[in-house]
Design a protein around this motif. Structure first.
Motif, PDB file in Angstrom:
ATOM      1  N   GLN A   3     -11.848   1.388 -13.044  1.00  0.00           N
ATOM      2  CA  GLN A   3     -10.942   2.529 -13.151  1.00  0.00           C
ATOM      3  C   GLN A   3     -10.228   2.741 -11.831  1.00  0.00           C
ATOM      4  O   GLN A   3     -10.836   2.636 -10.758  1.00  0.00           O
ATOM      5  CB  GLN A   3     -11.716   3.782 -13.554  1.00  0.00           C
ATOM      6  N   LEU A   4      -8.954   3.026 -11.922  1.00  0.00           N
ATOM      7  CA  LEU A   4      -8.115   3.221 -10.746  1.00  0.00           C
ATOM      8  C   LEU A   4      -7.458   4.592 -10.862  1.00  0.00           C
ATOM      9  O   LEU A   4      -6.832   4.897 -11.893  1.00  0.00           O
ATOM     10  CB  LEU A   4      -7.039   2.134 -10.674  1.00  0.00           C
ATOM     11  N   GLU A   6      -4.807   7.062  -8.849  1.00  0.00           N
ATOM     12  CA  GLU A   6      -3.860   7.233  -7.756  1.00  0.00           C
ATOM     13  C   GLU A   6      -3.710   8.715  -7.404  1.00  0.00           C
ATOM     14  O   GLU A   6      -3.865   9.587  -8.262  1.00  0.00           O
ATOM     15  CB  GLU A   6      -2.472   6.698  -8.124  1.00  0.00           C
ATOM     16  N   CYS A  22      -5.541   4.991  -3.776  1.00  0.00           N
ATOM     17  CA  CYS A  22      -6.017   4.423  -5.035  1.00  0.00           C
ATOM     18  C   CYS A  22      -7.533   4.330  -4.937  1.00  0.00           C
ATOM     19  O   CYS A  22      -8.057   3.487  -4.205  1.00  0.00           O
ATOM     20  CB  CYS A  22      -5.409   3.055  -5.280  1.00  0.00           C
ATOM     21  N   VAL A  24     -11.008   3.307  -6.414  1.00  0.00           N
ATOM     22  CA  VAL A  24     -11.470   2.270  -7.344  1.00  0.00           C
ATOM     23  C   VAL A  24     -12.925   2.537  -7.727  1.00  0.00           C
ATOM     24  O   VAL A  24     -13.764   2.749  -6.851  1.00  0.00           O
ATOM     25  CB  VAL A  24     -11.345   0.881  -6.704  1.00  0.00           C
ATOM     26  N   ILE A  34      -6.159  -5.587  -4.894  1.00  0.00           N
ATOM     27  CA  ILE A  34      -5.565  -4.311  -5.261  1.00  0.00           C
ATOM     28  C   ILE A  34      -4.090  -4.323  -4.892  1.00  0.00           C
ATOM     29  O   ILE A  34      -3.728  -4.719  -3.774  1.00  0.00           O
ATOM     30  CB  ILE A  34      -6.258  -3.133  -4.551  1.00  0.00           C
ATOM     31  N   SER A  72      -7.225  -0.730   3.364  1.00  0.00           N
ATOM     32  CA  SER A  72      -8.359  -0.396   2.509  1.00  0.00           C
ATOM     33  C   SER A  72      -9.483   0.211   3.319  1.00  0.00           C
ATOM     34  O   SER A  72      -9.636  -0.079   4.514  1.00  0.00           O
ATOM     35  CB  SER A  72      -8.859  -1.637   1.764  1.00  0.00           C
ATOM     36  N   THR A  78     -11.409   2.680  -1.544  1.00  0.00           N
ATOM     37  CA  THR A  78     -10.055   3.223  -1.686  1.00  0.00           C
ATOM     38  C   THR A  78      -9.055   2.335  -0.953  1.00  0.00           C
ATOM     39  O   THR A  78      -9.340   1.842   0.141  1.00  0.00           O
ATOM     40  CB  THR A  78      -9.980   4.658  -1.131  1.00  0.00           C
ATOM     41  N   CYS A  96      -1.194   1.848  -9.161  1.00  0.00           N
ATOM     42  CA  CYS A  96      -2.204   1.003  -8.536  1.00  0.00           C
ATOM     43  C   CYS A  96      -2.693   0.017  -9.588  1.00  0.00           C
ATOM     44  O   CYS A  96      -2.764   0.363 -10.789  1.00  0.00           O
ATOM     45  CB  CYS A  96      -3.345   1.883  -8.033  1.00  0.00           C
ATOM     46  N   ALA A  98      -5.351  -3.721 -10.257  1.00  0.00           N
ATOM     47  CA  ALA A  98      -6.422  -4.560  -9.719  1.00  0.00           C
ATOM     48  C   ALA A  98      -6.574  -5.808 -10.564  1.00  0.00           C
ATOM     49  O   ALA A  98      -6.365  -5.777 -11.787  1.00  0.00           O
ATOM     50  CB  ALA A  98      -7.736  -3.790  -9.690  1.00  0.00           C
ATOM     51  N   TYR A 111      -6.177  -4.580 -14.488  1.00  0.00           N
ATOM     52  CA  TYR A 111      -6.369  -3.130 -14.625  1.00  0.00           C
ATOM     53  C   TYR A 111      -5.201  -2.380 -13.995  1.00  0.00           C
ATOM     54  O   TYR A 111      -4.643  -2.804 -12.988  1.00  0.00           O
ATOM     55  CB  TYR A 111      -7.673  -2.686 -13.947  1.00  0.00           C
ATOM     56  N   GLY A 113      -3.757   1.750 -12.970  1.00  0.00           N
ATOM     57  CA  GLY A 113      -3.966   3.186 -12.872  1.00  0.00           C
ATOM     58  C   GLY A 113      -2.929   3.911 -13.714  1.00  0.00           C
ATOM     59  O   GLY A 113      -2.075   3.288 -14.349  1.00  0.00           O
TER      60      GLY A 113
END
Length: 122
Positions: A3-4, A6, A22, A24, A34, A72, A78, A96, A98, A111, A113
Motif C-alpha cells: 500500500q502506498l 501520498e 509516499c 509504503v 519507488i 528515502s 517513506t 507514488c 512501486a 502498485y 497510490g
C-alpha cells in the motif's frame, strides 16, 4: 499487498516548493523501486522520478532535473519528492508507485497510490 499513501500536495505559487511523501506498507521496503508519476488535466501520465534504494540508482525526467530531488528514509518506509522552483506546468495529480525498476520506468508498476494534487499558480 503493498500500500502506498501520498501526502504533501497543495497549492503553491510559481517558484515555491513542496515536499511530497509516499508511505509504503504491506511489503518489504527494500524490495521495491519507488517512483513518482504525475498527470496534468488532459494529458497522459508521465514518470517524474524513481529510486532503487538498494543500488542507489535514481532517474529524473528531463523536465524536473535540477529542481526535484527524490530520497528515502528506510526507518520510516517513506520516499520523498522535494520539489523546488515549481512552475505552473508542474501542476497535476502526483502518484507514488512501486515495483520492479523496468516496470516503474516503463510506466507499468505493480502498485499505485491514490494520488495527491499539486497546483502551481502563476
Amino acid at each position: 499487498e503493498v500500500q502506498l499513501v501520498e501526502s504533501g500536495g497543495g497549492l503553491v505559487q510559481a517558484g515555491g516548493s513542496l515536499r511530497l511523501s509516499c508511505a509504503v506498507s504491506g511489503g518489504t521496503f527494500d524490495d521495491y523501486v519507488i517512483g513518482w508519476f504525475r498527470q496534468a488535466p488532459g494529458k497522459e501520465r508521465e514518470g517524474v522520478s524513481c529510486i532503487n534504494k538498494g543500488e542507489g540508482r535514481i532517474f529524473y525526467a528531463n523536465s524536473v532535473k535540477g529542481r526535484f530531488t527524490i530520497s528515502s528514509d528506510n526507518a520510516k518506509n517513506t520516499v520523498y519528492l522535494q520539489m523546488n522552483s515549481l512552475k505552473p506546468e508542474d501542476t497535476g495529480v502526483y502518484y507514488c508507485a512501486a515495483g520492479l525498476w523496468w516496470h516503474v520506468r516503463g510506466g507499468i508498476p505493480e502498485y499505485w497510490g491514490q494520488g495527491t494534487q499539486v497546483t502551481v499558480s502563476s
